[in-house]
Design an enzyme around this catalytic site. Sequence first.
Site, PDB file in Angstrom:
ATOM      1  N   ASP A 103     -24.724  -2.518 -10.306  1.00 57.39           N
ATOM      2  CA  ASP A 103     -23.536  -1.866  -9.276  1.00 57.39           C
ATOM      3  C   ASP A 103     -23.572  -0.404  -9.051  1.00 57.39           C
ATOM      4  OD1 ASP A 103     -20.888  -1.542  -8.387  1.00 57.39           O
ATOM      5  OD2 ASP A 103     -20.349  -2.882 -10.565  1.00 57.39           O
ATOM      6  N   ASP A 209     -19.711  -0.603  -4.800  1.00 54.59           N
ATOM      7  CA  ASP A 209     -18.258  -0.575  -5.097  1.00 54.59           C
ATOM      8  C   ASP A 209     -17.574   0.430  -3.999  1.00 54.59           C
ATOM      9  OD1 ASP A 209     -16.409  -0.248  -7.573  1.00 54.59           O
ATOM     10  OD2 ASP A 209     -16.549   2.007  -7.377  1.00 54.59           O
ATOM     11  N   GLU A 266     -18.117  -4.383  -1.910  1.00 53.84           N
ATOM     12  CA  GLU A 266     -17.064  -3.864  -2.333  1.00 53.84           C
ATOM     13  C   GLU A 266     -15.835  -3.553  -1.449  1.00 53.84           C
ATOM     14  OE1 GLU A 266     -13.351  -3.642  -5.812  1.00 53.84           O
ATOM     15  OE2 GLU A 266     -15.122  -2.007  -5.496  1.00 53.84           O
ATOM     16  N   HIS A 341     -13.637  -7.804 -13.270  1.00 50.72           N
ATOM     17  CA  HIS A 341     -13.803  -6.793 -14.200  1.00 50.72           C
ATOM     18  C   HIS A 341     -11.894  -6.452 -13.725  1.00 50.72           C
ATOM     19  CE1 HIS A 341     -15.980  -4.794 -11.095  1.00 50.72           C
ATOM     20  NE2 HIS A 341     -15.258  -3.774 -11.688  1.00 50.72           N
ATOM     21  N   ASP A 342     -11.515  -6.341 -12.556  1.00 51.38           N
ATOM     22  CA  ASP A 342     -10.111  -5.870 -12.080  1.00 51.38           C
ATOM     23  C   ASP A 342      -9.422  -6.132 -12.017  1.00 51.38           C
ATOM     24  OD1 ASP A 342     -11.917  -3.528 -12.063  1.00 51.38           O
ATOM     25  OD2 ASP A 342     -12.545  -3.614  -9.744  1.00 51.38           O
TER      26      ASP A 342
HETATM   27  C1  NOJ Z   1     -13.815  -0.754  -8.482  1.00 62.21           C
HETATM   28  C2  NOJ Z   1     -14.025  -1.254  -9.418  1.00 62.21           C
HETATM   29  O1  NOJ Z   1     -14.860  -2.499  -9.338  1.00 62.21           O
HETATM   30  C3  NOJ Z   1     -13.542  -0.759 -10.212  1.00 62.21           C
HETATM   31  O2  NOJ Z   1     -13.368  -1.167 -11.615  1.00 62.21           O
HETATM   32  C4  NOJ Z   1     -13.540   1.087 -10.044  1.00 62.21           C
HETATM   33  O3  NOJ Z   1     -12.566   1.726 -11.492  1.00 62.21           O
HETATM   34  C5  NOJ Z   1     -12.813   1.335  -8.740  1.00 62.21           C
HETATM   35  N1  NOJ Z   1     -13.625   1.056  -8.166  1.00 62.21           N
HETATM   36  C6  NOJ Z   1     -13.921   3.190  -8.570  1.00 62.21           C
HETATM   37  O4  NOJ Z   1     -15.146   3.399  -8.667  1.00 62.21           O
END
Ligand code: NOJ
Length: 577
Positions: A103, A209, A266, A341-342
């Site tokens: 990542d 990210d 992302e 994970h989010d």
């Molecule tokens: C996206 C990530 O998936 C998340 O888990 C993170 O808190 C934020 N970006 C900040 O890096």
Amino acid sequence: MAQSAIKRAWWKECSIYQIYPASFKDSNGDGIGDIPGIISKLDYIKALGIDIIWSCPIYKSPQVDMGYDISDYKDIYAPYGTVADVEELIKGCHDRGMKFLMDLVVNHTSDQHKWFQEAKSSKDSPYRDWYIWKKPKYDAEGKRQPPNNWGAMWGGSAWEYDEPSDEYYLHLFAPEQPDLNWEHTPVRDAVHDIVRFWLDKGVDGFRLDVINFISKVPELPDAPITRKDQVYQPGDKYFACGPRLHEYLLEIGSILKEYNAFSVGEMPCVQDPKEILKAVAFDRGELNMIFNFEIVDMDIGDEGKFSPRPWTMPILKRIVNKWQNFMIDNDGWNSLYLENHDQSRSVSRWGSDLPEFRTLAAKMFATFLALQSGTVFVYQGQEIGMINIPIERPVSEYKDLETLNAWKELLERHPDDKELQRITHQEIQLKSRDNARTPMQWDTSKYGGFSTAEPWQKENESYKDINAESQAGVKGSVFEYWASILRLRKAHKDIFIYGDFRLLDAEHQDVFAYTRTFEGKTAIIVTNFRKTPVEWTLPEKISLQETNVLVSNYGGISVVGGKASLRPFEAFASFAS
Ligand code: NOJ
């Protein structure tokens, strides 16, 4: 598109498994998952039919945001292991014919990174320009204010005041995650160096990210006021897909190309596929694909993640149809995901986690998702149908920064509004990131076999019924169903990976159905999103025969005279004639 013009690529045909390292498998009894733990489960992942493993950040970090705040990009967070462990993990993947992705978190660093420590130490530091600093503004009463009205993602201003220098620095996320200044060439050189460092170690690519936030409109203007009762406003208009994004992505893309490496970026806050195409069109040389947020945002209300918003099947269908056809027609590519994970667990969020339905629902979502056009992402636990944290767990036991900040802000702003608090708790239970971060459920032993010690994040009590041991290799399980779907994609690549997509019955309120077609051969995918039986009429030109069924979560279908009688959460795919 003319199917002869389709561009084939290895990364289009892959199935990817995402690991949340803190919660996957603890090998040394400290209650935190680790790299040796991951290595011990590689055969399990392989058995699912996975080609690529992506792990969330494992670098050295003070863990303010679970590793998305990196203090050394070339070192590993000690509780997870060492660089040597990563090398062994890479080898373990390669030995099994799998690839491994890191990542890459380079929109921001940790405030503990030596670059930021240096930058903060003096206005004259050679590292000062590595971050984004601005003078305060003063209001009519002469009170000091942040340089603009942008809100940070998890509440408050996106600017933190640094008293010694009388300047603010920008942080789109937590104050401990200062944004890097990508306009400054040494920052980009340092990122390129990190990318090469890990590629040279044998890593096969990256998940990048919030990569569409790296270029900000240089003037950093005030954001339009869209949240009327709030001081700070979403500023994404000025930092999502900013002016130099594609120049920066191309620089990274050219390094990735040298190594034939994989990339998925992302990209929150963009719903226009034309904008995304600039990053993922086949010949652009930027990224292979991105994560868009339209499905996972469709039940998020105007007041933020934990405000409710009803969603309907026609809304979901419009989203899927838009991305599927746009990317197929324009030589782009989709990533396919429902969980990460989010996000919370799809079974609980959009299906039903009642014991009588959850296995069917998990299989239904697998059918719905993985037979679309795109590269499939399976998040740890999704392959066994893991579910959300129970509603009985109080918010005080949650761990995630985003959830805790939102809850704190709510209690401060509405201390007496018990009804709003009840609704928000309900939304937290439905959507909080903690739902995805409970320990992986391996077996029925204490803590679900994740660790011998109390886990850093409390286990989900459902491990006694939902666990890998009772599913891997067991006929009829969610795990084996996922494995069969992933096999199916590979067995019929022309149709399921490269075929055209056609949505059926766009306005139907309960059934999601579509076809995939390649050179005259068609497969139909039919899914019932409801816990009640539904009658569904097949399109006139399509007829089905039991012998053509490719996969079915009830082990058979009931279609008579062009009408399908769908049972609760029924799903199937079949060749059509
Ligand atoms: C996206 C990530 O998936 C998340 O888990 C993170 O808190 C934020 N970006 C900040 O890096």
